[in-house]
Scaffold this motif. Structure first.
Motif, PDB file in Angstrom:
ATOM      1  N   PHE A   1       0.849  -1.190   0.000  1.00  0.00           N
ATOM      2  CA  PHE A   1       0.000   0.000   0.000  1.00  0.00           C
ATOM      3  C   PHE A   1       0.885   1.241   0.000  1.00  0.00           C
ATOM      4  N   GLY A   2       0.636   2.187  -0.899  1.00  0.00           N
ATOM      5  CA  GLY A   2       1.381   3.429  -0.841  1.00  0.00           C
ATOM      6  C   GLY A   2       1.973   3.870  -2.154  1.00  0.00           C
ATOM      7  N   THR A   3       1.156   4.000  -3.181  1.00  0.00           N
ATOM      8  CA  THR A   3       1.650   4.489  -4.460  1.00  0.00           C
ATOM      9  C   THR A   3       1.365   5.970  -4.642  1.00  0.00           C
ATOM     10  N   GLY A   4       0.589   6.547  -3.738  1.00  0.00           N
ATOM     11  CA  GLY A   4       0.176   7.937  -3.903  1.00  0.00           C
ATOM     12  C   GLY A   4      -1.241   8.038  -4.420  1.00  0.00           C
ATOM     13  N   HIS A   5      -1.789   6.909  -4.929  1.00  0.00           N
ATOM     14  CA  HIS A   5      -3.145   6.940  -5.453  1.00  0.00           C
ATOM     15  C   HIS A   5      -4.176   7.181  -4.346  1.00  0.00           C
ATOM     16  N   HIS A   6      -3.931   6.597  -3.195  1.00  0.00           N
ATOM     17  CA  HIS A   6      -4.909   6.769  -2.125  1.00  0.00           C
ATOM     18  C   HIS A   6      -4.768   8.147  -1.506  1.00  0.00           C
ATOM     19  N   GLU A   7      -5.917   8.707  -1.096  1.00  0.00           N
ATOM     20  CA  GLU A   7      -5.940  10.064  -0.553  1.00  0.00           C
ATOM     21  C   GLU A   7      -4.985  10.250   0.627  1.00  0.00           C
ATOM     22  N   THR A   8      -4.876   9.245   1.490  1.00  0.00           N
ATOM     23  CA  THR A   8      -4.047   9.405   2.683  1.00  0.00           C
ATOM     24  C   THR A   8      -2.564   9.515   2.324  1.00  0.00           C
ATOM     25  N   THR A   9      -2.114   8.702   1.364  1.00  0.00           N
ATOM     26  CA  THR A   9      -0.722   8.792   0.934  1.00  0.00           C
ATOM     27  C   THR A   9      -0.468  10.124   0.245  1.00  0.00           C
ATOM     28  N   TYR A  10      -1.424  10.546  -0.563  1.00  0.00           N
ATOM     29  CA  TYR A  10      -1.304  11.848  -1.243  1.00  0.00           C
ATOM     30  C   TYR A  10      -1.180  12.969  -0.217  1.00  0.00           C
ATOM     31  N   LEU A  11      -2.028  12.952   0.807  1.00  0.00           N
ATOM     32  CA  LEU A  11      -1.996  13.987   1.840  1.00  0.00           C
ATOM     33  C   LEU A  11      -0.662  13.992   2.589  1.00  0.00           C
ATOM     34  N   MET A  12      -0.132  12.812   2.854  1.00  0.00           N
ATOM     35  CA  MET A  12       1.145  12.718   3.544  1.00  0.00           C
ATOM     36  C   MET A  12       2.281  13.270   2.669  1.00  0.00           C
ATOM     37  N   ILE A  13       2.282  12.912   1.400  1.00  0.00           N
ATOM     38  CA  ILE A  13       3.306  13.435   0.489  1.00  0.00           C
ATOM     39  C   ILE A  13       3.223  14.956   0.430  1.00  0.00           C
ATOM     40  N   LYS A  14       2.014  15.468   0.294  1.00  0.00           N
ATOM     41  CA  LYS A  14       1.810  16.913   0.216  1.00  0.00           C
ATOM     42  C   LYS A  14       2.353  17.614   1.459  1.00  0.00           C
ATOM     43  N   ARG A  15       2.088  17.036   2.631  1.00  0.00           N
ATOM     44  CA  ARG A  15       2.566  17.668   3.865  1.00  0.00           C
ATOM     45  C   ARG A  15       4.082  17.596   3.976  1.00  0.00           C
ATOM     46  N   LEU A  16       4.673  16.472   3.607  1.00  0.00           N
ATOM     47  CA  LEU A  16       6.130  16.353   3.649  1.00  0.00           C
ATOM     48  C   LEU A  16       6.794  17.342   2.703  1.00  0.00           C
ATOM     49  N   LEU A  17       6.154  17.625   1.582  1.00  0.00           N
ATOM     50  CA  LEU A  17       6.687  18.614   0.639  1.00  0.00           C
ATOM     51  C   LEU A  17       6.738  19.997   1.266  1.00  0.00           C
ATOM     52  N   GLU A  18       5.836  20.251   2.206  1.00  0.00           N
ATOM     53  CA  GLU A  18       5.733  21.573   2.833  1.00  0.00           C
ATOM     54  C   GLU A  18       6.683  21.744   4.023  1.00  0.00           C
ATOM     55  N   LEU A  19       7.258  20.635   4.494  1.00  0.00           N
ATOM     56  CA  LEU A  19       8.115  20.679   5.677  1.00  0.00           C
ATOM     57  C   LEU A  19       9.592  20.708   5.303  1.00  0.00           C
ATOM     58  N   ASP A  20      10.388  21.370   6.134  1.00  0.00           N
ATOM     59  CA  ASP A  20      11.843  21.344   5.990  1.00  0.00           C
ATOM     60  C   ASP A  20      12.360  20.110   6.722  1.00  0.00           C
ATOM     61  N   LEU A  21      12.833  19.131   5.978  1.00  0.00           N
ATOM     62  CA  LEU A  21      13.307  17.885   6.572  1.00  0.00           C
ATOM     63  C   LEU A  21      14.829  17.803   6.613  1.00  0.00           C
ATOM     64  N   SER A  22      15.513  18.861   6.218  1.00  0.00           N
ATOM     65  CA  SER A  22      16.977  18.851   6.171  1.00  0.00           C
ATOM     66  C   SER A  22      17.560  18.509   7.541  1.00  0.00           C
ATOM     67  N   ASN A  23      18.390  17.452   7.556  1.00  0.00           N
ATOM     68  CA  ASN A  23      19.086  16.994   8.771  1.00  0.00           C
ATOM     69  C   ASN A  23      18.141  16.526   9.877  1.00  0.00           C
ATOM     70  N   LYS A  24      16.877  16.321   9.549  1.00  0.00           N
ATOM     71  CA  LYS A  24      15.917  15.810  10.528  1.00  0.00           C
ATOM     72  C   LYS A  24      15.952  14.285  10.541  1.00  0.00           C
ATOM     73  N   ASN A  25      15.618  13.708  11.696  1.00  0.00           N
ATOM     74  CA  ASN A  25      15.485  12.264  11.813  1.00  0.00           C
ATOM     75  C   ASN A  25      14.014  11.897  11.631  1.00  0.00           C
ATOM     76  N   VAL A  26      13.737  10.975  10.711  1.00  0.00           N
ATOM     77  CA  VAL A  26      12.365  10.685  10.293  1.00  0.00           C
ATOM     78  C   VAL A  26      12.080   9.181  10.395  1.00  0.00           C
ATOM     79  N   LEU A  27      10.899   8.841  10.918  1.00  0.00           N
ATOM     80  CA  LEU A  27      10.470   7.448  10.942  1.00  0.00           C
ATOM     81  C   LEU A  27       9.137   7.311  10.217  1.00  0.00           C
ATOM     82  N   ASP A  28       9.062   6.314   9.348  1.00  0.00           N
ATOM     83  CA  ASP A  28       7.842   6.022   8.589  1.00  0.00           C
ATOM     84  C   ASP A  28       7.281   4.694   9.093  1.00  0.00           C
ATOM     85  N   MET A  29       6.240   4.764   9.925  1.00  0.00           N
ATOM     86  CA  MET A  29       5.623   3.574  10.516  1.00  0.00           C
ATOM     87  C   MET A  29       4.480   3.082   9.622  1.00  0.00           C
ATOM     88  N   GLY A  30       4.521   1.796   9.243  1.00  0.00           N
ATOM     89  CA  GLY A  30       3.538   1.275   8.295  1.00  0.00           C
ATOM     90  C   GLY A  30       3.878   1.769   6.911  1.00  0.00           C
TER      91      GLY A  30
END
Length: 278
Positions: A120-149
């Protein structure tokens, strides 16, 4: 690994299809393909239980008409299925999620190649799309990130492309785990750590951004463990649920000293951006 394919016709299509998908996800179905009349849903053969399907609430709702049939899908048949149904997804003109056989689009900042298979997670589903959109808006430089599920690993891959420091991807499903390993390599993000399991895989390490795109019940059950893995003023991004579940999740969040920072919906699916405070 063999799967059971559930083919369903849904009327009215919306919001019936989305509700049916959400309820099937609660009974171990892990991948969905939207069709003109309804959907195709997939569950590992070992977890298929006809009685569980019959107990799904929307099937008892007189406002919807849903008919379905099921069949066994052999492991080797899946590639043909997703190739026929997987179209590239463009998020905000900045991130393209595509299969290897799709052409590269010009002027795309983040080009992510995904072999989704049963994950699950090609971007087709609304939830994945929303998550991608939000990550695009955040500064993740040098941040530690965990993707659960993590599903296909698409969100972890995007985080690494956005210059995140330590990135960990976790999924309880063996197929998703192996698929994420494949996609991480395809996108030259080999320093992403991929683990198989659930919240028990969390250690004392603290993350700046914690992503969880999972169903509501798991989010409620494991949210405290997520919070314990986030730094003070760290971010928890939740999705995988309907807007009607918002208040229930916010109540739990408040108990865990999380404050709502941002929210967004797409076709009644929701994403919450929460921040941990002392």
């Amino acid at each position: 690994m063999d799967y059971i394919e559930l083919s369903a016709k849904v009327s009215p299509l919306e919001p019936g299809r989305d509700i049916f998908i959400a309820e099937l996800a609660e009974i171990d179905f892990e991948s969905f393909v939207e069709t003109e009349e309804g959907l195709l849903a997939y569950v590992q053969q070992q977890f298929f239980d006809e009685s569980k399907i019959a107990s799904v609430e929307i099937l008892k709702n007189s406002n919807f008409s849903i008919t379905y049939s099921s069949k066994l899908v052999k492991d080797q048949n899946w590639n043909k299925t997703w190739e026929e149904n997987f179209n590239p997804i463009n998020v905000e003109g900045k991130c393209l999620v595509r299969a290897p056989f799709h052409e590269i689009e010009k002027k795309i900042t983040y080009d992510i190649v995904i072999n989704p298979k049963m994950s699950f997670g090609t971007g087709h589903h609304e939830t994945t799309y929303l998550m991608i959109k939000r990550l695009l808006e955040l500064d993740l430089s040098n941040k530690n990130v965990l993707d659960m599920g993590c599903g296909t690993g698409v969100l972890a891959i995007l985080a690494k492309m956005k210059k995140a420091n330590k990135v960990v991807a976790i999924d309880i499903d063996e197929w998703a785990y192996n698929n994420t390993l494949e996609n991480v390599e395809t996108n030259n993000c080999n320093d992403i750590e991929v683990l198989m399991g659930g919240a028990e895989q969390l250690t004392s390490f603290k993350y700046d951004v914690f992503i969880a795109n999972i169903n509501r019940n798991i989010l409620l059950n494991d949210m405290e463990k997520y919070v314990n893995s986030i730094v003070i003023n760290g971010n928890l991004l939740l999705s995988g649920f309907f807007s009607t579940d918002k208040e229930l999740l916010l109540k739990k969040a408040d108990e865990l000293k999380l404050k709502l920072f941002y929210e967004e919906t797409k076709n009644d699916w929701m994403m919450l951006h929460l921040v941990k405070y002392e």
